[in-house]
Design a protein around this motif. Structure first.
Motif, mmCIF file in Angstrom:
data_model
loop_
_atom_site.group_PDB
_atom_site.id
_atom_site.type_symbol
_atom_site.label_atom_id
_atom_site.label_comp_id
_atom_site.label_asym_id
_atom_site.label_seq_id
_atom_site.Cartn_x
_atom_site.Cartn_y
_atom_site.Cartn_z
ATOM 1 N N ASP A 8 44.763 40.933 36.324
ATOM 2 C CA ASP A 8 43.987 39.759 35.183
ATOM 3 C C ASP A 8 44.186 38.587 35.812
ATOM 4 N N SER A 9 45.419 38.193 36.652
ATOM 5 C CA SER A 9 45.537 36.640 36.829
ATOM 6 C C SER A 9 44.536 36.409 38.216
ATOM 7 N N VAL A 10 44.025 37.260 38.993
ATOM 8 C CA VAL A 10 43.029 37.063 40.057
ATOM 9 C C VAL A 10 41.769 37.178 39.528
ATOM 10 N N LEU A 11 41.538 37.738 38.428
ATOM 11 C CA LEU A 11 40.267 37.866 37.615
ATOM 12 C C LEU A 11 40.013 36.700 37.294
ATOM 13 N N VAL A 12 40.803 35.913 36.280
ATOM 14 C CA VAL A 12 41.093 34.741 35.679
ATOM 15 C C VAL A 12 40.821 33.544 36.644
ATOM 16 N N SER A 13 41.396 33.574 38.142
ATOM 17 C CA SER A 13 41.044 32.668 39.039
ATOM 18 C C SER A 13 39.946 32.741 39.415
ATOM 19 N N ASN A 14 39.201 34.029 39.719
ATOM 20 C CA ASN A 14 38.019 34.126 40.320
ATOM 21 C C ASN A 14 36.750 33.733 39.293
ATOM 22 N N TYR A 15 37.163 33.815 37.893
ATOM 23 C CA TYR A 15 36.383 33.276 36.939
ATOM 24 C C TYR A 15 36.228 31.886 36.859
ATOM 25 N N ILE A 16 37.356 31.171 37.100
ATOM 26 C CA ILE A 16 37.560 29.495 37.005
ATOM 27 C C ILE A 16 36.686 29.196 38.269
ATOM 28 N N ALA A 17 36.887 29.853 39.039
ATOM 29 C CA ALA A 17 36.161 29.537 40.569
ATOM 30 C C ALA A 17 34.634 29.735 40.460
ATOM 31 N N GLY A 18 34.218 30.288 39.422
ATOM 32 C CA GLY A 18 32.770 30.543 39.353
ATOM 33 C C GLY A 18 32.313 31.939 39.247
ATOM 34 N N ASN A 19 33.082 32.842 39.291
ATOM 35 C CA ASN A 19 32.509 34.300 39.362
ATOM 36 C C ASN A 19 32.491 34.908 37.677
ATOM 37 N N GLU A 20 31.356 34.593 37.186
ATOM 38 C CA GLU A 20 31.131 35.197 35.741
ATOM 39 C C GLU A 20 31.401 36.651 35.414
ATOM 40 N N ARG A 21 31.131 37.600 36.435
ATOM 41 C CA ARG A 21 31.391 38.892 36.370
ATOM 42 C C ARG A 21 32.830 39.042 35.962
ATOM 43 N N CYS A 22 33.734 38.210 36.561
ATOM 44 C CA CYS A 22 35.236 38.673 36.531
ATOM 45 C C CYS A 22 35.600 38.359 34.606
ATOM 46 N N LEU A 23 34.980 37.460 34.012
ATOM 47 C CA LEU A 23 35.300 37.521 32.731
ATOM 48 C C LEU A 23 34.736 38.836 32.075
ATOM 49 N N GLU A 24 33.615 39.022 32.610
ATOM 50 C CA GLU A 24 33.183 40.428 31.752
ATOM 51 C C GLU A 24 34.019 41.540 32.007
ATOM 52 N N ILE A 25 34.730 41.747 33.195
ATOM 53 C CA ILE A 25 35.789 42.501 33.554
ATOM 54 C C ILE A 25 36.852 42.486 32.615
ATOM 55 N N LEU A 26 37.386 41.486 32.309
ATOM 56 C CA LEU A 26 38.466 41.028 31.599
ATOM 57 C C LEU A 26 38.104 41.397 30.015
ATOM 58 N N ILE A 27 37.074 41.071 29.717
ATOM 59 C CA ILE A 27 36.721 41.434 28.280
ATOM 60 C C ILE A 27 36.581 43.084 28.044
ATOM 61 N N LEU A 28 35.954 43.653 28.863
ATOM 62 C CA LEU A 28 35.811 45.085 28.865
ATOM 63 C C LEU A 28 37.309 45.910 29.112
ATOM 64 N N ARG A 29 38.159 45.430 29.927
ATOM 65 C CA ARG A 29 39.371 45.683 30.177
ATOM 66 C C ARG A 29 40.241 45.830 28.751
ATOM 67 N N HIS A 30 40.039 44.618 28.089
ATOM 68 C CA HIS A 30 41.101 44.500 26.881
ATOM 69 C C HIS A 30 40.248 44.375 25.622
ATOM 70 N N LYS A 31 39.341 44.887 25.713
ATOM 71 C CA LYS A 31 38.319 44.768 24.285
ATOM 72 C C LYS A 31 38.967 45.674 23.228
ATOM 73 N N GLN A 32 39.012 46.818 23.628
ATOM 74 C CA GLN A 32 39.596 47.871 22.555
ATOM 75 C C GLN A 32 40.944 47.436 21.702
ATOM 76 N N ARG A 33 42.038 46.749 22.768
ATOM 77 C CA ARG A 33 43.114 46.474 22.319
ATOM 78 C C ARG A 33 43.133 45.268 21.407
ATOM 79 N N ILE A 34 42.410 44.183 21.894
ATOM 80 C CA ILE A 34 42.079 43.072 21.035
ATOM 81 C C ILE A 34 41.285 43.287 19.993
ATOM 82 N N PHE A 35 40.411 44.105 19.689
ATOM 83 C CA PHE A 35 39.621 44.277 18.695
ATOM 84 C C PHE A 35 40.497 45.078 17.828
#
Length: 194
Positions: A8-35
């Motif tokens: 997650d921490s790498v995905l967050v860093s990559n998203y902050i650096a401009g990789n939009e796909r990384c946020l999508e992965i984070l959302i998909l990864r945790h969607k079920q639990r958060i929802f």
């Protein structure tokens, strides 16, 4: 390395650096639990959808503003945002969440406060759930003594008679149960006060 397998921490860093796909992965990864967490509190799919979306709008805004500093703790951080938005939802509508207690015991029956706000009820309910799960993880003999002492209000003499052990053994089991619970509470970052 494949993006799906990144921490997650790498995905967050990559998203902050401009990789939009990384946020999508984070959302998909945790969607079920958060929802599921949100839905369990509001008991309404449409409201849960709204709060879920608001949670990720807040996540995106915080990340884009460079205010994220929860290194390696993306899920707990996101859950806290969701939790706060749930509380806001109950505050705005002055709605009182209804929680049904179907279990044999209620850890908060001794702490009954009729003037609890919606926020305090929500927090107390979450603590109740967290502690109840931890009690279930205790070894059988420790769990048994803890339940008898706290939830059945039995004396150590009564416990020793019912479990066919000495009073010292019953006391020891209670002591270890409390030590183990404290460790589990610390390890799971559960805060017992609101």
């Amino acid at each position: 390395m494949h993006t799906q397998k990144l921490d997650d921490s790498v995905l967050v860093s990559n998203y902050i650096a401009g990789n939009e796909r990384c946020l999508e992965i984070l959302i998909l990864r945790h969607k079920q639990r958060i929802f599921s967490f949100i839905y369990s509190k509001v008991q309404d799919r449409d409201v849960a959808d709204d709060i879920f979306q608001d949670t990720f709008i807040k996540v995106i805004n915080t990340l884009k503003m460079g205010k994220y500093n929860e290194e390696g703790k993306f899920l707990p951080w996101t859950m806290r945002i969701a939790h706060n938005l749930i509380i806001d939802f109950f505050r705005k509508g002055n709605r009182m969440p209804t929680f049904q207690n179907t279990d044999e015991f209620d850890i908060f029956s001794v702490l009954s406060d009729n003037t609890l706000s919606a926020e305090n009820r929500l927090i107390k309910d979450q603590i109740h759930e967290d502690v109840k799960k931890l009690v279930e993880e205790l070894p059988e003999d420790q769990r048994e003594v803890l339940m008898m002492r706290i939830f059945k209000d039995m004396s150590f003499k009564e416990i020793s008679e019912q479990t066919n052990v000495s009073i010292n053994t019953a006391l020891g089991r209670m002591r270890y149960a409390l030590i183990n619970l404290r460790k589990m509470i610390d390890n799971n970052n559960i805060i017992l006060t609101n």
